[in-house]
Scaffold this motif. Sequence first.
Motif, PDB file in Angstrom:
ATOM      1  N   LEU A  64       1.007  -6.738   5.047  1.00  0.00           N
ATOM      2  CA  LEU A  64       0.154  -5.677   4.508  1.00  0.00           C
ATOM      3  C   LEU A  64      -1.102  -5.485   5.361  1.00  0.00           C
ATOM      4  O   LEU A  64      -1.512  -4.351   5.626  1.00  0.00           O
ATOM      5  CB  LEU A  64      -0.227  -5.984   3.056  1.00  0.00           C
ATOM      6  N   GLU A  68       0.681  -2.837   7.954  1.00  0.00           N
ATOM      7  CA  GLU A  68       0.440  -1.648   7.141  1.00  0.00           C
ATOM      8  C   GLU A  68      -1.016  -1.187   7.175  1.00  0.00           C
ATOM      9  O   GLU A  68      -1.336  -0.124   6.659  1.00  0.00           O
ATOM     10  CB  GLU A  68       0.863  -1.889   5.688  1.00  0.00           C
ATOM     11  N   PHE A  70      -3.751  -2.426   5.670  1.00  0.00           N
ATOM     12  CA  PHE A  70      -4.584  -2.583   4.484  1.00  0.00           C
ATOM     13  C   PHE A  70      -5.803  -3.438   4.804  1.00  0.00           C
ATOM     14  O   PHE A  70      -5.776  -4.267   5.715  1.00  0.00           O
ATOM     15  CB  PHE A  70      -3.801  -3.289   3.363  1.00  0.00           C
ATOM     16  N   THR A  71      -6.852  -3.244   4.022  1.00  0.00           N
ATOM     17  CA  THR A  71      -8.003  -4.132   4.087  1.00  0.00           C
ATOM     18  C   THR A  71      -7.747  -5.294   3.129  1.00  0.00           C
ATOM     19  O   THR A  71      -6.810  -5.246   2.320  1.00  0.00           O
ATOM     20  CB  THR A  71      -9.288  -3.416   3.651  1.00  0.00           C
ATOM     21  N   GLY A  74      -7.806  -4.033  -0.323  1.00  0.00           N
ATOM     22  CA  GLY A  74      -6.576  -3.328  -0.660  1.00  0.00           C
ATOM     23  C   GLY A  74      -5.460  -4.278  -1.059  1.00  0.00           C
ATOM     24  O   GLY A  74      -4.728  -4.040  -2.026  1.00  0.00           O
ATOM     25  N   VAL A  75      -5.329  -5.374  -0.317  1.00  0.00           N
ATOM     26  CA  VAL A  75      -4.290  -6.368  -0.638  1.00  0.00           C
ATOM     27  C   VAL A  75      -4.641  -7.072  -1.944  1.00  0.00           C
ATOM     28  O   VAL A  75      -3.762  -7.338  -2.773  1.00  0.00           O
ATOM     29  CB  VAL A  75      -4.097  -7.367   0.524  1.00  0.00           C
ATOM     30  N   TYR A 132       1.390   2.511  -4.486  1.00  0.00           N
ATOM     31  CA  TYR A 132       1.120   2.089  -3.115  1.00  0.00           C
ATOM     32  C   TYR A 132       0.366   3.184  -2.358  1.00  0.00           C
ATOM     33  O   TYR A 132      -0.672   2.949  -1.766  1.00  0.00           O
ATOM     34  CB  TYR A 132       2.435   1.742  -2.415  1.00  0.00           C
ATOM     35  N   ARG A 136      -3.608   3.303  -1.035  1.00  0.00           N
ATOM     36  CA  ARG A 136      -3.992   3.596   0.352  1.00  0.00           C
ATOM     37  C   ARG A 136      -4.962   4.770   0.408  1.00  0.00           C
ATOM     38  O   ARG A 136      -5.952   4.742   1.132  1.00  0.00           O
ATOM     39  CB  ARG A 136      -2.759   3.924   1.208  1.00  0.00           C
ATOM     40  N   GLU A 139      -8.335   3.697  -0.967  1.00  0.00           N
ATOM     41  CA  GLU A 139      -9.003   2.852   0.016  1.00  0.00           C
ATOM     42  C   GLU A 139      -9.633   3.718   1.116  1.00  0.00           C
ATOM     43  O   GLU A 139     -10.791   3.512   1.499  1.00  0.00           O
ATOM     44  CB  GLU A 139      -7.969   1.895   0.611  1.00  0.00           C
TER      45      GLU A 139
END
Length: 160
Positions: A64, A68, A70-71, A74-75, A132, A136, A139
């Motif tokens: 992730l 992907e 993500f920060t 985010g995770v 999901y 995103r 975020e």
Amino acid sequence: MEPLEKSPDAFRTISEAADELDLPQHVLRFWETRFSQIKPLKRGGGRRYYRPDDVQLLRGIRYLLYDEGFTIKGVQKILKENGARHVITIGETGAIEPVVPVGGNGDNDVIEAPQLAAPDAQTQQSGKIDTYSRARLNEALHELLECKRILDKATEEPLN
């Protein structure tokens, strides 16, 4: 003589887990401070032993974050909303499957999504956005608002 390969059910030391995940050990230690779901066993002297599920969770987090984009926040949100098992599945499959859509006010309503890019067939039919994608987008919106705040603050200050 080649080293013996460990059983998939065997516990891993931090160096073994780091090697398996292609990550530095300090990253694993840092992630322990950011993701409460990562709980290796600690023996005498603080030596860490990762269970197979711990390694799979780390693999999902790594995917992730690195693949992907993500920060950490985010995770953390995905873990909170969907649980560690969901992230473990992501680590095993390398694919993020859509989960039940949620509304903006915390209930189970779905939200209408503007057509920003070529949506998948399910999104085209329903006009809804999955959790999901929503995470995103939220975020990205949060990061844009933070940039705007910084720019606004910078333009308010007099130039010397």
